[in-house]
Design a protein around this motif. Structure first.
Motif, PDB file in Angstrom:
ATOM      1  N   VAL A  67     -11.748  27.551 -18.501  1.00  0.00           N
ATOM      2  CA  VAL A  67     -11.951  28.941 -18.592  1.00  0.00           C
ATOM      3  C   VAL A  67     -11.196  29.753 -17.614  1.00  0.00           C
ATOM      4  O   VAL A  67     -10.513  30.587 -18.055  1.00  0.00           O
ATOM      5  CB  VAL A  67     -13.447  29.568 -18.757  1.00  0.00           C
ATOM      6  CG1 VAL A  67     -13.305  31.040 -18.995  1.00  0.00           C
ATOM      7  CG2 VAL A  67     -13.898  29.075 -20.225  1.00  0.00           C
ATOM      8  N   ARG A  68     -11.676  29.344 -16.284  1.00  0.00           N
ATOM      9  CA  ARG A  68     -10.919  29.984 -15.141  1.00  0.00           C
ATOM     10  C   ARG A  68      -9.556  29.740 -15.080  1.00  0.00           C
ATOM     11  O   ARG A  68      -8.745  30.694 -14.674  1.00  0.00           O
ATOM     12  CB  ARG A  68     -11.666  29.570 -13.946  1.00  0.00           C
ATOM     13  CG  ARG A  68     -13.167  29.689 -13.874  1.00  0.00           C
ATOM     14  CD  ARG A  68     -13.835  29.633 -12.474  1.00  0.00           C
ATOM     15  NE  ARG A  68     -15.148  30.315 -12.327  1.00  0.00           N
ATOM     16  CZ  ARG A  68     -15.551  30.413 -11.174  1.00  0.00           C
ATOM     17  NH1 ARG A  68     -14.898  30.373 -10.014  1.00  0.00           N
ATOM     18  NH2 ARG A  68     -16.738  30.721 -11.230  1.00  0.00           N
ATOM     19  N   ALA A  72      -6.492  32.787 -15.255  1.00  0.00           N
ATOM     20  CA  ALA A  72      -5.365  32.788 -14.230  1.00  0.00           C
ATOM     21  C   ALA A  72      -3.991  32.856 -14.864  1.00  0.00           C
ATOM     22  O   ALA A  72      -3.025  33.331 -14.628  1.00  0.00           O
ATOM     23  CB  ALA A  72      -5.826  31.612 -13.024  1.00  0.00           C
ATOM     24  N   ALA A  73      -4.124  31.795 -15.670  1.00  0.00           N
ATOM     25  CA  ALA A  73      -2.679  31.805 -16.460  1.00  0.00           C
ATOM     26  C   ALA A  73      -2.279  33.240 -17.283  1.00  0.00           C
ATOM     27  O   ALA A  73      -1.293  33.341 -17.381  1.00  0.00           O
ATOM     28  CB  ALA A  73      -2.766  30.671 -17.371  1.00  0.00           C
ATOM     29  N   ALA A  77       0.644  34.958 -16.594  1.00  0.00           N
ATOM     30  CA  ALA A  77       1.608  34.564 -17.509  1.00  0.00           C
ATOM     31  C   ALA A  77       2.302  33.202 -17.285  1.00  0.00           C
ATOM     32  O   ALA A  77       3.490  33.098 -17.463  1.00  0.00           O
ATOM     33  CB  ALA A  77       2.707  35.539 -17.768  1.00  0.00           C
ATOM     34  N   ASP A  78       1.529  32.315 -16.767  1.00  0.00           N
ATOM     35  CA  ASP A  78       2.034  31.171 -16.113  1.00  0.00           C
ATOM     36  C   ASP A  78       1.762  29.841 -17.127  1.00  0.00           C
ATOM     37  O   ASP A  78       0.597  29.726 -17.184  1.00  0.00           O
ATOM     38  CB  ASP A  78       1.508  30.645 -14.900  1.00  0.00           C
ATOM     39  CG  ASP A  78       2.073  29.532 -14.109  1.00  0.00           C
ATOM     40  OD1 ASP A  78       2.816  28.672 -15.084  1.00  0.00           O
ATOM     41  OD2 ASP A  78       2.019  29.253 -12.962  1.00  0.00           O
ATOM     42  N   ARG A  79       2.349  29.477 -17.992  1.00  0.00           N
ATOM     43  CA  ARG A  79       2.223  28.494 -19.084  1.00  0.00           C
ATOM     44  C   ARG A  79       2.119  26.849 -18.274  1.00  0.00           C
ATOM     45  O   ARG A  79       1.455  26.176 -18.908  1.00  0.00           O
ATOM     46  CB  ARG A  79       3.398  28.138 -19.946  1.00  0.00           C
ATOM     47  CG  ARG A  79       3.321  29.621 -21.015  1.00  0.00           C
ATOM     48  CD  ARG A  79       4.718  29.430 -21.620  1.00  0.00           C
ATOM     49  NE  ARG A  79       5.945  29.546 -20.971  1.00  0.00           N
ATOM     50  CZ  ARG A  79       7.083  29.706 -21.624  1.00  0.00           C
ATOM     51  NH1 ARG A  79       7.253  29.513 -22.862  1.00  0.00           N
ATOM     52  NH2 ARG A  79       8.291  29.727 -20.977  1.00  0.00           N
ATOM     53  N   ASP A  80       2.593  26.862 -16.994  1.00  0.00           N
ATOM     54  CA  ASP A  80       2.364  25.601 -16.510  1.00  0.00           C
ATOM     55  C   ASP A  80       0.875  25.203 -15.963  1.00  0.00           C
ATOM     56  O   ASP A  80       0.467  24.170 -15.927  1.00  0.00           O
ATOM     57  CB  ASP A  80       3.232  25.488 -15.179  1.00  0.00           C
ATOM     58  CG  ASP A  80       4.781  25.535 -15.612  1.00  0.00           C
ATOM     59  OD1 ASP A  80       4.833  25.073 -16.577  1.00  0.00           O
ATOM     60  OD2 ASP A  80       5.426  25.910 -14.621  1.00  0.00           O
ATOM     61  N   LEU A  81       0.295  26.369 -15.915  1.00  0.00           N
ATOM     62  CA  LEU A  81      -1.109  26.444 -15.533  1.00  0.00           C
ATOM     63  C   LEU A  81      -1.737  25.797 -16.617  1.00  0.00           C
ATOM     64  O   LEU A  81      -3.012  24.902 -16.490  1.00  0.00           O
ATOM     65  CB  LEU A  81      -1.762  27.598 -15.098  1.00  0.00           C
ATOM     66  CG  LEU A  81      -1.661  28.060 -13.807  1.00  0.00           C
ATOM     67  CD1 LEU A  81      -2.197  29.410 -13.395  1.00  0.00           C
ATOM     68  CD2 LEU A  81      -2.282  27.044 -12.693  1.00  0.00           C
ATOM     69  N   LEU A  82      -1.672  26.116 -17.982  1.00  0.00           N
ATOM     70  CA  LEU A  82      -2.464  25.743 -19.088  1.00  0.00           C
ATOM     71  C   LEU A  82      -1.899  24.065 -19.391  1.00  0.00           C
ATOM     72  O   LEU A  82      -2.764  23.383 -19.592  1.00  0.00           O
ATOM     73  CB  LEU A  82      -1.801  26.488 -20.246  1.00  0.00           C
ATOM     74  CG  LEU A  82      -2.282  27.768 -20.286  1.00  0.00           C
ATOM     75  CD1 LEU A  82      -1.721  28.672 -21.570  1.00  0.00           C
ATOM     76  CD2 LEU A  82      -3.633  27.951 -20.200  1.00  0.00           C
ATOM     77  N   THR A 207      -5.883  33.367 -26.329  1.00  0.00           N
ATOM     78  CA  THR A 207      -6.653  32.107 -27.369  1.00  0.00           C
ATOM     79  C   THR A 207      -7.148  30.800 -26.416  1.00  0.00           C
ATOM     80  O   THR A 207      -7.879  30.258 -26.993  1.00  0.00           O
ATOM     81  CB  THR A 207      -5.598  31.787 -28.266  1.00  0.00           C
ATOM     82  OG1 THR A 207      -4.304  31.422 -27.640  1.00  0.00           O
ATOM     83  CG2 THR A 207      -5.099  33.076 -29.153  1.00  0.00           C
ATOM     84  N   TYR A 208      -6.476  30.706 -25.492  1.00  0.00           N
ATOM     85  CA  TYR A 208      -6.712  29.480 -24.610  1.00  0.00           C
ATOM     86  C   TYR A 208      -8.135  29.982 -23.824  1.00  0.00           C
ATOM     87  O   TYR A 208      -9.025  28.943 -23.693  1.00  0.00           O
ATOM     88  CB  TYR A 208      -5.723  29.175 -23.368  1.00  0.00           C
ATOM     89  CG  TYR A 208      -4.650  28.464 -24.172  1.00  0.00           C
ATOM     90  CD1 TYR A 208      -4.656  26.964 -24.166  1.00  0.00           C
ATOM     91  CD2 TYR A 208      -3.350  28.968 -24.773  1.00  0.00           C
ATOM     92  CE1 TYR A 208      -3.380  26.212 -24.609  1.00  0.00           C
ATOM     93  CE2 TYR A 208      -2.337  28.202 -25.301  1.00  0.00           C
ATOM     94  CZ  TYR A 208      -2.247  27.087 -25.148  1.00  0.00           C
ATOM     95  OH  TYR A 208      -1.455  26.174 -25.819  1.00  0.00           O
ATOM     96  N   VAL A 209      -8.401  30.877 -23.249  1.00  0.00           N
ATOM     97  CA  VAL A 209      -9.324  31.184 -22.828  1.00  0.00           C
ATOM     98  C   VAL A 209     -10.531  31.201 -23.913  1.00  0.00           C
ATOM     99  O   VAL A 209     -11.654  30.653 -23.671  1.00  0.00           O
ATOM    100  CB  VAL A 209      -9.495  32.970 -22.552  1.00  0.00           C
ATOM    101  CG1 VAL A 209     -10.947  33.231 -21.680  1.00  0.00           C
ATOM    102  CG2 VAL A 209      -8.293  32.822 -21.486  1.00  0.00           C
ATOM    103  N   ARG A 210     -10.476  31.660 -25.126  1.00  0.00           N
ATOM    104  CA  ARG A 210     -11.652  31.493 -25.987  1.00  0.00           C
ATOM    105  C   ARG A 210     -11.715  30.012 -26.349  1.00  0.00           C
ATOM    106  O   ARG A 210     -12.907  29.605 -26.737  1.00  0.00           O
ATOM    107  CB  ARG A 210     -11.135  32.222 -27.098  1.00  0.00           C
ATOM    108  CG  ARG A 210     -11.189  33.843 -27.200  1.00  0.00           C
ATOM    109  CD  ARG A 210     -11.151  34.671 -28.357  1.00  0.00           C
ATOM    110  NE  ARG A 210     -10.020  34.556 -29.149  1.00  0.00           N
ATOM    111  CZ  ARG A 210      -8.878  35.177 -28.868  1.00  0.00           C
ATOM    112  NH1 ARG A 210      -9.071  36.230 -28.116  1.00  0.00           N
ATOM    113  NH2 ARG A 210      -7.750  35.044 -29.316  1.00  0.00           N
TER     114      ARG A 210
END
Length: 305
Positions: A67-68, A72-73, A77-82, A207-210
């Motif tokens: 979630v965190r 942060a991503a 707007a950092d897709r590499d974090l995901l 949507t990734y957070v959720r």
């Protein structure tokens, strides 16, 4: 007269010890029947089971961290974090998988040995063949019931207790974990597949957070079940291993022999209980596979388990 297995006083009114079920006059271990050392193997299996239970937690509870990372991503707007979060979750699962496979091998071997030992214990009443101690874990559908029956039988005849409550707790928790983990994993995979592979807008990042937020609750059920199953099984393994090893150490000849004669155990006197020993008895070799003491031909039969 004393029972040679547990040391309790026995009564001629009964044909067996009222505490451990050993027939009157019978030794703790039937002469000539192999008995396998299980203390060291039980310790290794217990450590492996405990390690697997603990190592499951990081991957199971990763959504708390996810979630965190997703937030942060979204902010950056950092897709590499995901992508890094997905890789980290997989890497956290690998140590658990290795520990689980190690524990599975050790537990199967331990289950076979403790079940096989029942055949050397007079008064024990095995309900399933030793082959099921192995096949029961591997045969589909049978592995939902058979391992619990084998371990319950071993616990009853090794710990001298009719109640198998701890076995029930362990197996119920194991089934909840097994089914719960599979259902949750499949559900998570389906939800993850619906996410945008390369999010661009803030809504797509959210949507990734959720996804991680919704994964926390369902994963708690298999996580708690895993801990309960792991702790209860570790306790069972240690108790059964200690009880069987102690019984093997108490093995005495099936016919009276005078103290000081060849083959007479230290501290043994006919008609009196054998004194417990902290280490291996003279009749039990230190080899992983040991056999109960051999006796000279003579009167005094034995009853196989």
């Amino acid at each position: 007269m004393y029972c040679r297995t547990c040391g309790d006083a026995t009564s001629p009114a009964f044909n067996e010890c009222q505490r451990c079920g050993t027939p009157l006059g019978q030794p703790a271990v039937s002469p000539g029947v192999p008995a396998y050392a299980v203390r060291g193997l039980g310790t290794a299996a217990a450590i492996a089971v405990g390690a697997a239970s603990v190592l499951y937690l990081p991957s199971a509870l990763f959504p708390v961290v996810g979630v965190r990372v997703a937030r942060a991503a979204a902010e950056q707007a950092d897709r590499d974090l995901l992508m890094g979060a997905a890789v980290a979750e997989v890497l956290l699962y690998l140590p658990y998988l290795l520990a689980f496979l190690t524990a599975a091998v050790l537990v199967i071997i331990w289950t076979w040995r403790v079940r096989k030992n029942l055949e050397a214990f007079p008064g024990a009443l095995p309900t399933m063949g030793p082959g099921w101690a192995i096949a029961g874990w591997l045969v589909p559908f049978a592995n939902f019931v058979v391992p619990a029956r084998v371990v319950a039988n071993v616990a009853r005849d090794s710990l001298w207790r009719r109640s198998t409550g701890l076995v029930g707790v362990w197996w119920a928790a194991w089934l909840v974990f097994t089914f719960g983990e599979r259902v949750v994993s499949k559900f998570d995979d389906q939800r993850y597949a619906r996410l945008t592979e390369w999010p661009r807008s803030d809504a797509e990042f959210q949507t990734y957070v959720r996804y991680y937020q919704d994964a926390i609750g369902p994963r708690l059920i298999p996580t708690i079940a895993c801990l309960i199953a792991g702790v209860s099984f570790v306790v069972l393994i240690r108790r059964i291993s200690a009880a069987q090893q102690d019984r093997i150490a108490r093995a005495v000849p099936a016919w009276p022999i005078a103290p000081g004669w060849p083959g007479a155990p230290i501290g043994y006197a006919p008609g009196y209980p054998t004194q417990p020993v902290s280490g291996p008895s003279p009749q039990v070799p230190s080899d992983p596979t040991v056999a109960s003491p051999q006796v000279h031909p003579g009167a005094g039969g034995t009853i196989g388990a």
